[in-house]
Design an enzyme around this catalytic site. Structure first.
Site, mmCIF file in Angstrom:
data_model
loop_
_atom_site.group_PDB
_atom_site.id
_atom_site.type_symbol
_atom_site.label_atom_id
_atom_site.label_comp_id
_atom_site.label_asym_id
_atom_site.label_seq_id
_atom_site.Cartn_x
_atom_site.Cartn_y
_atom_site.Cartn_z
ATOM 1 C CG ASP A 254 -62.510 117.395 -12.741
ATOM 2 O OD1 ASP A 254 -62.793 118.298 -11.950
ATOM 3 O OD2 ASP A 254 -61.584 117.473 -13.587
ATOM 4 C CD GLU A 291 -65.940 120.897 -11.824
ATOM 5 O OE1 GLU A 291 -65.408 121.884 -11.289
ATOM 6 O OE2 GLU A 291 -65.318 120.117 -12.570
#
Length: 551
Positions: A254, A291
């Site tokens: 993330d 990401e």
């Protein structure tokens, strides 16, 4: 309990198959409390296997205060609503028995406000070892610089710096958004603020005097970790190793570009290379997908450390093509440029590009298409015939709806049945994914050969059974007809021709010579005319696709 592992060749095929993102809380409930859990997911593995899924990505499953669980309180445990470590081991084994990889969302940029590290860091002592785990600044300096926003696609409109106390600890996004939706917007002025932010954080060192103002990019409840602190790096490597030992096949990482403040490419790559090396010691086939919400030129260097990054740029172009029924050739040119950039900047011969239509941070595809089934099918056909590892957001295959302003309504319960069936999650009353809004439950769609889910299923199986579609290169065929998207895929000197008509009118296409008559075999068509005309022309209906394999 011993953990079953897949062979390296099986892992390779999985990573060229099809991925599926799951918000566990909304998927399937095994114990009747209305909240999706790991055992519920395990009960639905046959559905995912039948669909053709080869990689499952679980959104965060750790203990957390918020519904979305990106505010991790304990990286070593499972949220009690979701189950136990033993439940997780069973899930891993049953995934592997079906030839499915399981990857976890690792939220390592920040922790929860309630994480023990942050609680320790608040103690009034400059010698506290956890103080350096986070980023602090004197509140007077913050006020002087006026750092209130940051230029990022998932912008934090609350600000970057927050004071320790009840206001931050109990911050509520919904309340904030309701108060702010009429007078807060992100615009070009935020770029000026961003530059001030970068200047203030360059070569930032922990405060040597006690201050209670901390840095949090995304949410006051989620203080950012300080990766200039080697102890933080060691902690995250330890956490990663722990989950690999439990059988996880990799991690979705993330907010991967924000680990150094401001985003410092060289420092980020150095850290992620270290993390990759540490994870490879436990599992040489570990899969890392990042990401990095940015343009391809900014994403590409991260592929030196990651196997994949999510292709946000392609997702925007692809959705735009379907929505406005044009620029098919331009989309292919853009994608070729992106792939070439990835290969050049990453120094790799091959890149497993992670392509997708939407995810948990974006409006659902069916909502973007205003419930247009033809366009949803067209988007699926494009996604599942392009190179890379396509990811499907849970429920996308049945046309679930969801849009802003609130994230949770883009993460609504999966609609399994037209009745209140056992296992249906009820933690949230759906605002968009309802039968009254035209949504068709899975059980009804499975009975209809022309349904969206059966369209997905057919395409996924064709893809996974074809080495050309799994591993093949992209060869665009440029046309001046805006609504046509024509290309070939090539692998080991074998070819497949693919034609998509993304417009609302029938188009006549010319079939390349090697696919005409007995030289080619139609392996997929969304229309009934399955005969190629003698002169090598073919009438392709509106919102239709055809896939022809050469002999």
């Amino acid at each position: 309990m011993s953990i079953k592992h897949l062979t390296s060749e099986s892992v390779r095929r999985c990573l060229h198959g099809v991925g599926y993102e799951i918000f566990v809380q909304s998927f399937f409930d095994s114990n009747g409390d209305g909240i999706g859990d790991l055992n519920g997911l395990r009960q639905k593995l046959n559905y995912l296997s039948d669909l053709g899924i080869t990689v499952i990505w679980l959104m965060p499953i750790h203990p957390a205060k918020t519904y979305h669980k990106y505010d991790v309180e304990d990286y070593m445990d499972i949220h009690p609503n979701y189950g136990t470590i033993d439940d997780f081991r069973h899930l891993v084994n049953e995934c592997h028995e079906r030839g499915i990889l399981l990857i976890l969302d690792l939220v390592a940029n920040h922790t929860s406000y309630d994480h023990p590290w942050f609680k320790q860091a608040q103690l009034n002592s400059v010698t506290n070892p956890y103080r350096d785990y986070y980023i602090w600044m004197d509140s007077e300096r913050v006020q002087k610089l006026g750092l209130n926003a940051f230029d990022t696609p998932d912008a934090n409109l609350v600000g970057l710096w927050h004071k320790v106390g009840p206001e931050s600890e109990h911050f509520d996004w919904e309340t904030f958004e309701k108060k702010s939706k009429t007078n807060i917007s992100v615009n070009k002025d935020d770029r000026v603020t961003s530059k001030l932010h970068e200047k203030s954080l360059t070569n930032l060192k922990p405060e040597q005097t006690i201050t209670n103002t901390y840095y949090a990019l995304f949410d006051p409840r989620m203080p950012d970790l300080n990766y200039d602190c080697e102890h933080v790096q060691d902690e995250m490597c330890h956490i990663g190793r722990r989950w690999l030992e439990l059988g996880v096949d990799g991690f979705r990482l993330d907010a991967a570009k924000y680990f150094y403040k401001p985003p410092r490419l060289k420092s980020n790559i150095t850290w992620w290379t270290k993390f990759r090396n540490e994870m490879s010691r436990i599992n040489p086939s570990v899969y890392l997908i990042g990401e990095v919400w940015d343009l391809s030129t900014q994403i590409a260097p991260y592929l030196r450390s990651f196997d994949s990054v999510f292709n946000f740029e392609l997702a925007d172009i692809l959705i735009s093509c379907i929505l406005y029924e044009g620029n098919g050739s331009l989309m292919l040119k853009s994608y070729m440029k992106i792939l070439n950039t990835y290969i050049k900047e990453s120094d790799k011969k091959e890149v497993i590009d992670a392509i997708f239509l939407s995810n948990h941070d974006q409006n659902r595809v069916m909502s973007v298409f205003n419930n247009n089934l033809s366009k949803a099918k067209m988007a699926a056909a494009l996604l599942l015939t392009l190179p890379g590892l396509p990811f499907i957001y849970y429920g996308e295959e049945i046309g679930m709806l969801g849009r802003k302003p609130y994230d949770k309504y883009r993460r609504e319960p999966f609609l399994w049945s037209s009745t209140n069936c056992q296992g249906q999650t009820t933690w949230l009353e759906s605002l968009y994914t309802k039968i009254s809004n035209g949504c068709i439950p899975l059980d009804k769609q499975l009975e209809d050969s022309n349904s969206l889910v059966n369209h997905y299923k057919k395409l996924i199986h064709i893809r996974c059974q074809s080495d050309i579609l799994c591993f093949g290169l992209l060869r665009p065929i440029i046309t001046k007809i805006r609504c046509l998207c024509l290309f070939e895929r090539e692998y080991n000197n074998k070819f497949i021709f693919i034609a998509h008509n993304i417009g609302s009118r029938r188009q006549c296409i010319t079939i390349p010579e090697i696919y005409r008559q007995n030289k080619g075999k139609i392996i997929f068509s969304t229309q009934n005319e399955n005969q190629i005309m003698n002169n090598g022309e073919f009438n392709l209906n509106e919102y239709s696709s055809i896939i022809i394999e050469s002999d």
